[in-house]
Design a protein around this motif. Structure first.
Motif, PDB file in Angstrom:
ATOM      1  N   ALA A 147       0.826  -1.195   0.000  1.00 56.71           N
ATOM      2  CA  ALA A 147       0.000   0.000   0.000  1.00 56.71           C
ATOM      3  C   ALA A 147       0.866   1.254   0.000  1.00 56.71           C
ATOM      4  O   ALA A 147       1.822   1.362   0.770  1.00 56.71           O
ATOM      5  N   GLY A 148       0.556   2.187  -0.880  1.00 58.10           N
ATOM      6  CA  GLY A 148       1.306   3.422  -0.993  1.00 58.10           C
ATOM      7  C   GLY A 148       2.492   3.354  -1.931  1.00 58.10           C
ATOM      8  O   GLY A 148       3.148   4.369  -2.171  1.00 58.10           O
ATOM      9  N   TYR A 149       2.766   2.173  -2.471  1.00 60.94           N
ATOM     10  CA  TYR A 149       3.896   2.017  -3.388  1.00 60.94           C
ATOM     11  C   TYR A 149       3.558   2.652  -4.737  1.00 60.94           C
ATOM     12  O   TYR A 149       2.461   2.465  -5.269  1.00 60.94           O
ATOM     13  N   SER A 150       4.467   3.408  -5.302  1.00 67.60           N
ATOM     14  CA  SER A 150       4.238   4.060  -6.592  1.00 67.60           C
ATOM     15  C   SER A 150       5.548   4.123  -7.351  1.00 67.60           C
ATOM     16  O   SER A 150       6.635   3.967  -6.785  1.00 67.60           O
ATOM     17  N   GLY A 151       5.438   4.357  -8.638  1.00 68.54           N
ATOM     18  CA  GLY A 151       6.631   4.425  -9.478  1.00 68.54           C
ATOM     19  C   GLY A 151       6.253   4.586 -10.929  1.00 68.54           C
ATOM     20  O   GLY A 151       5.108   4.926 -11.267  1.00 68.54           O
ATOM     21  N   SER A 152       7.205   4.314 -11.825  1.00 69.49           N
ATOM     22  CA  SER A 152       6.976   4.430 -13.264  1.00 69.49           C
ATOM     23  C   SER A 152       7.687   3.300 -13.985  1.00 69.49           C
ATOM     24  O   SER A 152       8.741   2.834 -13.537  1.00 69.49           O
ATOM     25  N   LEU A 153       7.110   2.865 -15.102  1.00 75.30           N
ATOM     26  CA  LEU A 153       7.684   1.812 -15.929  1.00 75.30           C
ATOM     27  C   LEU A 153       7.896   2.339 -17.346  1.00 75.30           C
ATOM     28  O   LEU A 153       7.005   2.991 -17.905  1.00 75.30           O
ATOM     29  N   PRO A 154       9.048   2.077 -17.961  1.00 73.62           N
ATOM     30  CA  PRO A 154       9.271   2.486 -19.353  1.00 73.62           C
ATOM     31  C   PRO A 154       8.489   1.584 -20.297  1.00 73.62           C
ATOM     32  O   PRO A 154       8.595   0.362 -20.232  1.00 73.62           O
ATOM     33  N   ILE A 155       7.703   2.170 -21.173  1.00 72.35           N
ATOM     34  CA  ILE A 155       6.765   1.426 -22.017  1.00 72.35           C
ATOM     35  C   ILE A 155       6.991   1.783 -23.480  1.00 72.35           C
ATOM     36  O   ILE A 155       7.269   2.934 -23.821  1.00 72.35           O
ATOM     37  N   VAL A 156       6.827   0.784 -24.362  1.00 72.28           N
ATOM     38  CA  VAL A 156       6.797   1.027 -25.796  1.00 72.28           C
ATOM     39  C   VAL A 156       5.465   0.500 -26.324  1.00 72.28           C
ATOM     40  O   VAL A 156       5.023  -0.597 -25.972  1.00 72.28           O
ATOM     41  N   LEU A 157       4.796   1.302 -27.124  1.00 74.68           N
ATOM     42  CA  LEU A 157       3.513   0.936 -27.712  1.00 74.68           C
ATOM     43  C   LEU A 157       3.724   0.395 -29.113  1.00 74.68           C
ATOM     44  O   LEU A 157       4.540   0.918 -29.877  1.00 74.68           O
ATOM     45  N   GLU A 158       2.966  -0.642 -29.461  1.00 79.03           N
ATOM     46  CA  GLU A 158       3.132  -1.252 -30.774  1.00 79.03           C
ATOM     47  C   GLU A 158       2.802  -0.289 -31.903  1.00 79.03           C
ATOM     48  O   GLU A 158       3.424  -0.330 -32.964  1.00 79.03           O
ATOM     49  N   ASN A 159       1.833   0.589 -31.673  1.00 81.79           N
ATOM     50  CA  ASN A 159       1.456   1.515 -32.740  1.00 81.79           C
ATOM     51  C   ASN A 159       2.349   2.758 -32.780  1.00 81.79           C
ATOM     52  O   ASN A 159       2.276   3.550 -33.717  1.00 81.79           O
ATOM     53  N   ARG A 160       3.227   2.934 -31.769  1.00 83.88           N
ATOM     54  CA  ARG A 160       4.176   4.057 -31.765  1.00 83.88           C
ATOM     55  C   ARG A 160       5.504   3.559 -31.209  1.00 83.88           C
ATOM     56  O   ARG A 160       5.955   3.985 -30.147  1.00 83.88           O
ATOM     57  N   PRO A 161       6.156   2.643 -31.909  1.00 82.24           N
ATOM     58  CA  PRO A 161       7.346   1.994 -31.353  1.00 82.24           C
ATOM     59  C   PRO A 161       8.582   2.887 -31.287  1.00 82.24           C
ATOM     60  O   PRO A 161       9.547   2.540 -30.619  1.00 82.24           O
ATOM     61  N   ASP A 162       8.560   4.026 -31.965  1.00 79.04           N
ATOM     62  CA  ASP A 162       9.731   4.893 -31.955  1.00 79.04           C
ATOM     63  C   ASP A 162       9.687   5.907 -30.815  1.00 79.04           C
ATOM     64  O   ASP A 162      10.561   6.773 -30.727  1.00 79.04           O
ATOM     65  N   ASP A 202       0.245   3.484  -9.098  1.00 80.58           N
ATOM     66  CA  ASP A 202       0.044   3.638  -7.661  1.00 80.58           C
ATOM     67  C   ASP A 202      -0.648   2.387  -7.145  1.00 80.58           C
ATOM     68  O   ASP A 202      -1.547   1.837  -7.808  1.00 80.58           O
ATOM     69  N   VAL A 203      -0.263   1.949  -5.955  1.00 77.15           N
ATOM     70  CA  VAL A 203      -0.781   0.712  -5.376  1.00 77.15           C
ATOM     71  C   VAL A 203      -1.607   1.042  -4.138  1.00 77.15           C
ATOM     72  O   VAL A 203      -1.163   1.790  -3.263  1.00 77.15           O
ATOM     73  N   LEU A 204      -2.797   0.456  -4.085  1.00 83.28           N
ATOM     74  CA  LEU A 204      -3.684   0.585  -2.933  1.00 83.28           C
ATOM     75  C   LEU A 204      -4.078  -0.809  -2.463  1.00 83.28           C
ATOM     76  O   LEU A 204      -4.070  -1.767  -3.236  1.00 83.28           O
ATOM     77  N   ARG A 205      -4.437  -0.905  -1.198  1.00 83.09           N
ATOM     78  CA  ARG A 205      -4.951  -2.178  -0.694  1.00 83.09           C
ATOM     79  C   ARG A 205      -6.407  -2.306  -1.122  1.00 83.09           C
ATOM     80  O   ARG A 205      -7.238  -1.448  -0.826  1.00 83.09           O
ATOM     81  N   GLY A 206      -6.734  -3.361  -1.857  1.00 81.31           N
ATOM     82  CA  GLY A 206      -8.072  -3.531  -2.402  1.00 81.31           C
ATOM     83  C   GLY A 206      -8.963  -4.399  -1.535  1.00 81.31           C
ATOM     84  O   GLY A 206      -8.540  -4.946  -0.509  1.00 81.31           O
ATOM     85  N   GLU A 207     -10.190  -4.543  -1.992  1.00 81.08           N
ATOM     86  CA  GLU A 207     -11.150  -5.362  -1.272  1.00 81.08           C
ATOM     87  C   GLU A 207     -10.936  -6.836  -1.592  1.00 81.08           C
ATOM     88  O   GLU A 207     -10.265  -7.178  -2.569  1.00 81.08           O
ATOM     89  N   ALA A 208     -11.478  -7.701  -0.740  1.00 84.48           N
ATOM     90  CA  ALA A 208     -11.395  -9.135  -0.990  1.00 84.48           C
ATOM     91  C   ALA A 208     -12.348  -9.505  -2.118  1.00 84.48           C
ATOM     92  O   ALA A 208     -13.479  -9.022  -2.181  1.00 84.48           O
ATOM     93  N   PHE A 211     -12.328 -16.225  -0.452  1.00 86.61           N
ATOM     94  CA  PHE A 211     -12.228 -14.772  -0.458  1.00 86.61           C
ATOM     95  C   PHE A 211     -10.742 -14.418  -0.500  1.00 86.61           C
ATOM     96  O   PHE A 211      -9.991 -14.741   0.429  1.00 86.61           O
ATOM     97  N   ARG A 212     -10.343 -13.774  -1.580  1.00 89.29           N
ATOM     98  CA  ARG A 212      -8.925 -13.512  -1.800  1.00 89.29           C
ATOM     99  C   ARG A 212      -8.649 -12.014  -1.691  1.00 89.29           C
ATOM    100  O   ARG A 212      -9.227 -11.208  -2.433  1.00 89.29           O
ATOM    101  N   PRO A 213      -7.767 -11.618  -0.775  1.00 90.81           N
ATOM    102  CA  PRO A 213      -7.392 -10.196  -0.690  1.00 90.81           C
ATOM    103  C   PRO A 213      -6.643  -9.775  -1.952  1.00 90.81           C
ATOM    104  O   PRO A 213      -5.944 -10.578  -2.579  1.00 90.81           O
ATOM    105  N   THR A 214      -6.785  -8.530  -2.315  1.00 91.84           N
ATOM    106  CA  THR A 214      -6.182  -8.041  -3.565  1.00 91.84           C
ATOM    107  C   THR A 214      -5.449  -6.724  -3.337  1.00 91.84           C
ATOM    108  O   THR A 214      -5.683  -6.012  -2.347  1.00 91.84           O
ATOM    109  N   TRP A 215      -4.556  -6.444  -4.273  1.00 95.11           N
ATOM    110  CA  TRP A 215      -3.974  -5.119  -4.423  1.00 95.11           C
ATOM    111  C   TRP A 215      -4.655  -4.466  -5.618  1.00 95.11           C
ATOM    112  O   TRP A 215      -4.879  -5.112  -6.638  1.00 95.11           O
ATOM    113  N   VAL A 216      -4.964  -3.191  -5.510  1.00 89.77           N
ATOM    114  CA  VAL A 216      -5.531  -2.434  -6.627  1.00 89.77           C
ATOM    115  C   VAL A 216      -4.451  -1.489  -7.139  1.00 89.77           C
ATOM    116  O   VAL A 216      -3.955  -0.638  -6.395  1.00 89.77           O
ATOM    117  N   VAL A 217      -4.089  -1.646  -8.403  1.00 91.35           N
ATOM    118  CA  VAL A 217      -3.034  -0.840  -9.005  1.00 91.35           C
ATOM    119  C   VAL A 217      -3.655   0.024 -10.100  1.00 91.35           C
ATOM    120  O   VAL A 217      -4.274  -0.496 -11.035  1.00 91.35           O
TER     121      VAL A 217
END
Length: 298
Positions: free
Chosen positions: A197-212, A220-226, A237-243
């Motif tokens: 919970a509270g974890y955040s960051g960024s990931l480098p991404i390439v899109l297939e339709n704009r590969p250049d 952002d990560v939050l604690r989700g409902e079961a 009943f499975r606890p989850t993370w909501v991203v």
């Protein structure tokens, strides 16, 4: 030959001291030489670092990229339903999602494959190959009504091949600022991050339709409902993370099971522009009733 110093002492002239390399007050005459040597050494070091940096992911310049963990994954074959995120919950389409190991050259890799039929009788198929442990994207393959699209990623180098239904092929290569993940199958990367919970960051991404163009996807990560899941007739009943993620002002949402990191639900823009939810169903037994043509490798 000597000359008088200001204090009355006898010293050699500067040219003689420099030639004979005698000890004494000669610092001022060695500084230009030492300075030149330092500049040359620094130039060589910078050149070497630049050459090495050309081959590295280069995250240090753009910010830290969190690392997923491929060791927590397990092969699985499940159903996946597409429903509207709001209003009518009628199933729009139902497909399958499969995660299994595959060979990539001499190494093992993860292979994520999705099949989803859409309106008009077309089936969208996606496949993504990941490094077995680091989950770096190795290649993607997509087939829809517009044809086939392949993308191969080798560190920062990206190679794209498009093939239309009439057989025309176009290829191109680009070099990105950092080593990216493919947007296809990004939910697998998100699910294997060190979630809390509270974890955040960024990931480098390439899109297939704009590969250049490389993009940074914020999350952002939050604690989700079961959430309720049924496995072999047993309700759990499975606890989850909501991203939640944002990329190019487009928001997506993922519900990740806390136990085995299964992405139980995804919310994203649908084919017609409306937001849809992709809901993971029960696991399909691994029984092959008829031979199936393997997906093409890059």
């Amino acid at each position: 030959m000597t000359v008088d110093n200001h204090d009355g002492s006898k010293v050699d002239p500067p040219a003689v001291r420099l030639f004979l390399q005698l000890p004494g007050p000669m610092t001022h005459f060695r500084r230009p030489l030492m300075g030149g040597f330092a500049v040359c050494s620094l130039s060589v070091l910078i050149s070497a670092c630049s050459a090495v940096g050309f081959e590295l992911p280069n995250y240090g310049f753009y910010g830290f990229a969190p690392r997923p963990d491929g060791a927590i994954l397990a092969p699985a074959l499940s159903t996946e339903r597409m429903i509207r995120a709001e209003g009518d919950t009628t199933t729009l389409a139902e497909g399958s999602v499969e995660l299994d190991t595959a060979r990539w050259g001499k190494d093992e890799a993860w292979l994520l494959t999705r099949r989803m039929p859409i309106a008009g009788g077309t089936t969208i198929e996606d496949s993504v190959w990941y490094d077995r442990w680091s989950l770096k994207t190795l290649a993607t393959w997509r087939r829809d009504a517009s044809g086939d699209l392949r993308m191969t990623i080798n560190r920062r180098a990206v190679e794209i091949e498009r093939r239309t239904p009439n057989g025309r092929t176009a290829r191109r290569k680009v070099l990105l600022p950092a080593e990216p993940y493919a947007m296809t199958g990004i939910d697998l990367i998100i699910a294997t991050l060190p979630l809390q919970a509270g974890y955040s960051g960024s990931l480098p991404i390439v899109l297939e339709n704009r590969p250049d163009e490389m993009r940074w996807m914020k999350f952002d990560v939050l604690r989700g409902e079961a959430m309720v899941s049924v496995h072999r007739g047993v309700v759990k009943f499975r606890p989850t993370w909501v991203v939640t993620t944002e990329l190019d002002n487009v928001q997506r949402k993922y519900w990740v099971a806390g136990d085995d990191r299964t992405v139980m639900r995804r919310e994203l823009p649908g084919p017609d522009g409306d937001r849809v939810r992709m809901v993971r169903g029960g696991r399909i037994p691994r029984v092959q009733l008829a031979p199936v043509e393997p997906l093409p490798l890059p």
